[in-house]
Design a protein around this motif. Structure first.
Motif, PDB file in Angstrom:
ATOM      1  N   VAL A 199       0.847  -1.196   0.000  1.00  0.00           N
ATOM      2  CA  VAL A 199       0.000   0.000   0.000  1.00  0.00           C
ATOM      3  C   VAL A 199       0.881   1.244   0.000  1.00  0.00           C
ATOM      4  O   VAL A 199       0.639   2.185  -0.753  1.00  0.00           O
ATOM      5  CB  VAL A 199      -0.962   0.003   1.207  1.00  0.00           C
ATOM      6  N   ASP A 200       1.935   1.259   0.827  1.00  0.00           N
ATOM      7  CA  ASP A 200       2.863   2.394   0.858  1.00  0.00           C
ATOM      8  C   ASP A 200       3.512   2.599  -0.502  1.00  0.00           C
ATOM      9  O   ASP A 200       3.659   3.726  -0.976  1.00  0.00           O
ATOM     10  CB  ASP A 200       3.950   2.185   1.916  1.00  0.00           C
ATOM     11  N   ASN A 201       3.902   1.521  -1.163  1.00  0.00           N
ATOM     12  CA  ASN A 201       4.531   1.618  -2.479  1.00  0.00           C
ATOM     13  C   ASN A 201       3.558   2.172  -3.515  1.00  0.00           C
ATOM     14  O   ASN A 201       3.927   3.010  -4.336  1.00  0.00           O
ATOM     15  CB  ASN A 201       5.064   0.249  -2.908  1.00  0.00           C
ATOM     16  N   ILE A 202       2.316   1.718  -3.478  1.00  0.00           N
ATOM     17  CA  ILE A 202       1.292   2.241  -4.391  1.00  0.00           C
ATOM     18  C   ILE A 202       1.115   3.732  -4.170  1.00  0.00           C
ATOM     19  O   ILE A 202       1.120   4.525  -5.105  1.00  0.00           O
ATOM     20  CB  ILE A 202      -0.052   1.499  -4.196  1.00  0.00           C
ATOM     21  N   PHE A 203       1.006   4.135  -2.911  1.00  0.00           N
ATOM     22  CA  PHE A 203       0.808   5.541  -2.566  1.00  0.00           C
ATOM     23  C   PHE A 203       1.974   6.404  -3.051  1.00  0.00           C
ATOM     24  O   PHE A 203       1.782   7.480  -3.624  1.00  0.00           O
ATOM     25  CB  PHE A 203       0.622   5.676  -1.056  1.00  0.00           C
ATOM     26  N   LYS A 204       3.193   5.949  -2.856  1.00  0.00           N
ATOM     27  CA  LYS A 204       4.378   6.715  -3.257  1.00  0.00           C
ATOM     28  C   LYS A 204       4.465   6.904  -4.762  1.00  0.00           C
ATOM     29  O   LYS A 204       5.054   7.868  -5.235  1.00  0.00           O
ATOM     30  CB  LYS A 204       5.646   6.024  -2.753  1.00  0.00           C
ATOM     31  N   ASN A 205       3.916   5.980  -5.532  1.00  0.00           N
ATOM     32  CA  ASN A 205       4.005   6.056  -6.981  1.00  0.00           C
ATOM     33  C   ASN A 205       2.882   6.864  -7.632  1.00  0.00           C
ATOM     34  O   ASN A 205       2.893   7.071  -8.838  1.00  0.00           O
ATOM     35  CB  ASN A 205       4.061   4.653  -7.589  1.00  0.00           C
ATOM     36  N   LEU A 206       1.908   7.302  -6.839  1.00  0.00           N
ATOM     37  CA  LEU A 206       0.831   8.123  -7.394  1.00  0.00           C
ATOM     38  C   LEU A 206       1.305   9.554  -7.575  1.00  0.00           C
ATOM     39  O   LEU A 206       2.028  10.090  -6.742  1.00  0.00           O
ATOM     40  CB  LEU A 206      -0.389   8.104  -6.476  1.00  0.00           C
ATOM     41  N   LYS A 207       0.862  10.176  -8.660  1.00  0.00           N
ATOM     42  CA  LYS A 207       1.143  11.584  -8.902  1.00  0.00           C
ATOM     43  C   LYS A 207      -0.091  12.387  -8.506  1.00  0.00           C
ATOM     44  O   LYS A 207      -1.136  11.828  -8.193  1.00  0.00           O
ATOM     45  CB  LYS A 207       1.476  11.793 -10.373  1.00  0.00           C
ATOM     46  N   ASP A 208       0.034  13.717  -8.534  1.00  0.00           N
ATOM     47  CA  ASP A 208      -1.123  14.559  -8.251  1.00  0.00           C
ATOM     48  C   ASP A 208      -2.280  14.173  -9.166  1.00  0.00           C
ATOM     49  O   ASP A 208      -2.084  13.845 -10.340  1.00  0.00           O
ATOM     50  CB  ASP A 208      -0.786  16.039  -8.470  1.00  0.00           C
ATOM     51  N   ASN A 209      -3.473  14.217  -8.629  1.00  0.00           N
ATOM     52  CA  ASN A 209      -4.718  13.911  -9.343  1.00  0.00           C
ATOM     53  C   ASN A 209      -4.833  12.447  -9.770  1.00  0.00           C
ATOM     54  O   ASN A 209      -5.573  12.131 -10.687  1.00  0.00           O
ATOM     55  CB  ASN A 209      -4.899  14.824 -10.556  1.00  0.00           C
ATOM     56  N   GLN A 210      -4.112  11.557  -9.113  1.00  0.00           N
ATOM     57  CA  GLN A 210      -4.227  10.133  -9.409  1.00  0.00           C
ATOM     58  C   GLN A 210      -4.731   9.383  -8.175  1.00  0.00           C
ATOM     59  O   GLN A 210      -4.501   9.799  -7.044  1.00  0.00           O
ATOM     60  CB  GLN A 210      -2.872   9.545  -9.816  1.00  0.00           C
ATOM     61  N   ALA A 211      -5.417   8.282  -8.444  1.00  0.00           N
ATOM     62  CA  ALA A 211      -5.912   7.422  -7.372  1.00  0.00           C
ATOM     63  C   ALA A 211      -5.768   5.974  -7.816  1.00  0.00           C
ATOM     64  O   ALA A 211      -5.694   5.673  -9.013  1.00  0.00           O
ATOM     65  CB  ALA A 211      -7.372   7.731  -7.068  1.00  0.00           C
ATOM     66  N   LYS A 212      -5.751   5.086  -6.856  1.00  0.00           N
ATOM     67  CA  LYS A 212      -5.656   3.652  -7.122  1.00  0.00           C
ATOM     68  C   LYS A 212      -6.793   2.967  -6.389  1.00  0.00           C
ATOM     69  O   LYS A 212      -7.035   3.235  -5.213  1.00  0.00           O
ATOM     70  CB  LYS A 212      -4.314   3.133  -6.611  1.00  0.00           C
TER      71      LYS A 212
END
Length: 130
Positions: free
Chosen positions: A32-45
């Motif tokens: 989850v931390d890795n997913i969060f770190k790879n998101l840019k502004d205005n992105q969601a997973k």
């Protein structure tokens, strides 16, 4: 309308990790931390599992529209494969308590419809939606 001066990726990622992964997560915290770190502004997973299978492709990254008013919260989001997630919470004092917890059903005057879908066969215009 409530406006935030924080990058929307933090708001969206925190919201969805809390709403969906936090409910019953089978995803390890480091993932989850890795997913969060790879998101840019205005992105969601979004990570949904149906019958143990991922509903969205692992490479799906969503962006969309978020509106927050005193009595409603609305989100419409699409990924690069035309999959979508729509969430709308409404009711009096829905933001009174933090973290915000709202059941995904009608209860105590709150409504909270959630819809998610994906295109399965674009050529034949077939998809799945819940």
């Amino acid at each position: 309308m409530i406006k935030f001066n924080i990058p929307s990726r933090y708001l969206l990622a925190t919201l969805f990790v809390g709403l969906f992964l936090g409910c019953k997560s089978e995803t390890p915290d480091n993932e989850v931390d890795n997913i969060f770190k790879n998101l840019k502004d205005n992105q969601a997973k979004f990570i949904f599992k149906l019958d143990g299978e991922d509903f969205y492709k692992t490479e799906s990254i969503f962006d969309g529209h978020l509106e927050i008013y005193p009595t409603t919260f609305s989100l419409g989001s699409f990924d690069q494969f035309e999959s979508n997630v729509m969430i709308h919470f409404g009711g009096n004092d829905i933001f009174k308590n933090r973290p915000m917890k709202i059941p995904l059903r009608i209860e105590n005057g709150h409504t909270s419809p959630v819809m998610f879908g994906r295109i399965r066969d674009k050529k034949n215009n077939l998809g799945d939606g819940y």
